[in-house]
Design an enzyme around this catalytic site. Structure first.
Site, PDB file in Angstrom:
ATOM      1  N   SER A 117     -30.378  54.661   2.516  1.00  0.00           N
ATOM      2  CA  SER A 117     -30.439  53.974   1.228  1.00  0.00           C
ATOM      3  C   SER A 117     -31.787  53.312   0.982  1.00  0.00           C
ATOM      4  O   SER A 117     -32.152  53.057  -0.161  1.00  0.00           O
ATOM      5  CB  SER A 117     -29.326  52.919   1.140  1.00  0.00           C
ATOM      6  OG  SER A 117     -29.417  52.002   2.203  1.00  0.00           O
ATOM      7  N   HIS A 138     -29.616  60.409  -0.649  1.00  0.00           N
ATOM      8  CA  HIS A 138     -29.012  59.079  -0.640  1.00  0.00           C
ATOM      9  C   HIS A 138     -27.636  59.159  -1.289  1.00  0.00           C
ATOM     10  O   HIS A 138     -27.506  59.176  -2.508  1.00  0.00           O
ATOM     11  CB  HIS A 138     -29.898  58.079  -1.386  1.00  0.00           C
ATOM     12  CG  HIS A 138     -29.269  56.717  -1.496  1.00  0.00           C
ATOM     13  ND1 HIS A 138     -29.553  55.853  -2.523  1.00  0.00           N
ATOM     14  CD2 HIS A 138     -28.369  56.077  -0.700  1.00  0.00           C
ATOM     15  CE1 HIS A 138     -28.851  54.746  -2.364  1.00  0.00           C
ATOM     16  NE2 HIS A 138     -28.123  54.858  -1.267  1.00  0.00           N
ATOM     17  N   GLU A 150     -28.926  60.868  -4.651  1.00  0.00           N
ATOM     18  CA  GLU A 150     -30.345  60.963  -4.964  1.00  0.00           C
ATOM     19  C   GLU A 150     -31.012  61.919  -3.975  1.00  0.00           C
ATOM     20  O   GLU A 150     -30.928  61.712  -2.766  1.00  0.00           O
ATOM     21  CB  GLU A 150     -30.993  59.582  -4.893  1.00  0.00           C
ATOM     22  CG  GLU A 150     -30.458  58.623  -5.959  1.00  0.00           C
ATOM     23  CD  GLU A 150     -30.963  57.210  -5.782  1.00  0.00           C
ATOM     24  OE1 GLU A 150     -31.862  56.801  -6.549  1.00  0.00           O
ATOM     25  OE2 GLU A 150     -30.473  56.500  -4.873  1.00  0.00           O
ATOM     26  N   ASN A 189     -31.444  51.860  -5.940  1.00  0.00           N
ATOM     27  CA  ASN A 189     -31.583  50.544  -5.333  1.00  0.00           C
ATOM     28  C   ASN A 189     -32.719  49.733  -5.944  1.00  0.00           C
ATOM     29  O   ASN A 189     -32.675  48.496  -5.921  1.00  0.00           O
ATOM     30  CB  ASN A 189     -31.748  50.667  -3.819  1.00  0.00           C
ATOM     31  CG  ASN A 189     -30.410  50.611  -3.108  1.00  0.00           C
ATOM     32  OD1 ASN A 189     -29.527  49.851  -3.495  1.00  0.00           O
ATOM     33  ND2 ASN A 189     -30.245  51.423  -2.083  1.00  0.00           N
TER      34      ASN A 189
END
Length: 308
Positions: A117, A138, A150, A189
């Site tokens: 992540s 991800h 992702e 994120n």
């Protein structure tokens, strides 16, 4: 993307079991391994339990489990793999070591993916001999319920490898998004923690309490985020109005380049959230479990809607 691809998942923990479940549910063969014997021994039941929670019938669960083979080594898992997903703990040296072993045994045309992540994919893959077939994926937790994955390219990643991964994930009914540059936090994120930084700042500066922050988000713009992204919203209201708002608010938003001192104080005091009973607010075990259950049920309902 054809069915019955040979895939491998290295790591049978929380993320690994969800990745394996997703691939097998989509009709791909999966070999999964983990250095921890208990993780290997329990992964089939954990996958079955997760499938049951998704309302899969016993016959269908048995069929999916037949697509999954649990192996005792990385070599056995990756020897014939077309795609490998590494889901080891978030430790750089460990991930690099895992990929060194993967590369020693996986076919040279196999696409290699690291699930992380926050860790830079470039650093994880920098010691590989064939870096052009390596990338990041991800997956969001829980991997079998959150649609987004992702797909992160490094400076060495061939477009063909990323295209193959995008096709595999789309076939598994995920929502893959290309991240063209390997930047900290990727896309999701970066967006999520920009919001969290401002949320913490509001509490830190005594503008409101934690309950107010969460209520405002859940009872206002959070309700439309699943169907209206921020840039769609900007176009909806007009880029001119968006600019007017930015001219009047951006200057006052939190912009520090380091974690909040308030957050650091919580950590130093052992107020680590639900795991210790207190973080930004206090939590009883019953309250924590109730919230986890609400999130799980909500995601399962969304999954049902998407499958319909």
């Amino acid at each position: 993307m054809r069915k019955n691809c040979q895939t491998a998942v290295i790591g049978a923990g929380l993320m690994g079991h969800g990745i394996a479940l997703t691939l097998a549910r989509a009709g791909q063969y999966v070999r999964i391994t983990d250095p921890v014997e208990n993780a290997r021994a329990s992964v089939a039941k954990r996958i079955a339990d997760s499938l049951a929670a998704l309302s899969e019938q016993p016959e269908r669960i048995a069929k999916i489990l037949k697509k999954i083979e649990i192996t005792n080594s990385i070599e056995a898992a990756v020897t014939a793999a077309e795609f490998v997903f590494e889901a080891a703990p978030e430790k750089l040296a460990l991930k690099q070591s895992v990929f060194a072993e993967i590369e020693a045994y996986a076919p040279e045309d196999c696409v290699l993916a690291s699930n992380t992540s926050v860790m830079p994919i470039t650093q994880i893959m920098q010691n590989l001999r064939l870096r052009s077939r390596a990338l990041g994926t991800h997956w969001w937790n829980p991997a079998h319920l959150i649609p987004l994955v992702e797909v992160v390219s490094t400076e060495w990643t061939d477009d063909s490898a990323a295209d193959q991964m995008m096709a595999l994930l789309a076939d598994a009914e995920k929502t893959p998004v290309r991240v063209k540059k390997d930047v900290p936090g990727f896309i999701g994120n970066r967006l999520q923690h920009a919001l969290w930084r401002e949320a913490i700042s509001l509490v830190e500066n005594d503008i409101c309490d934690a309950d107010a922050v969460d209520t405002v988000i859940k009872a206002s713009f959070g309700r439309r985020l699943a169907v209206l992204g921020p840039l769609e919203n900007a176009d909806l209201v007009g880029t001119d109005l968006t600019m007017d708002i930015h001219e009047n608010v951006l200057f006052d938003l939190e912009n520090r380049q380091a974690p909040s001192p308030y957050l650091a104080k919580l950590v130093a005091e052992g107020r680590l959230g639900m795991k210790t009973g207190e973080g930004f607010r206090k939590w009883t075990p019953e309250e924590a479990e109730h919230l986890r259950g609400r999130v799980s049920r909500h995601l399962q309902r969304l999954d049902g809607i998407l499958l319909d």
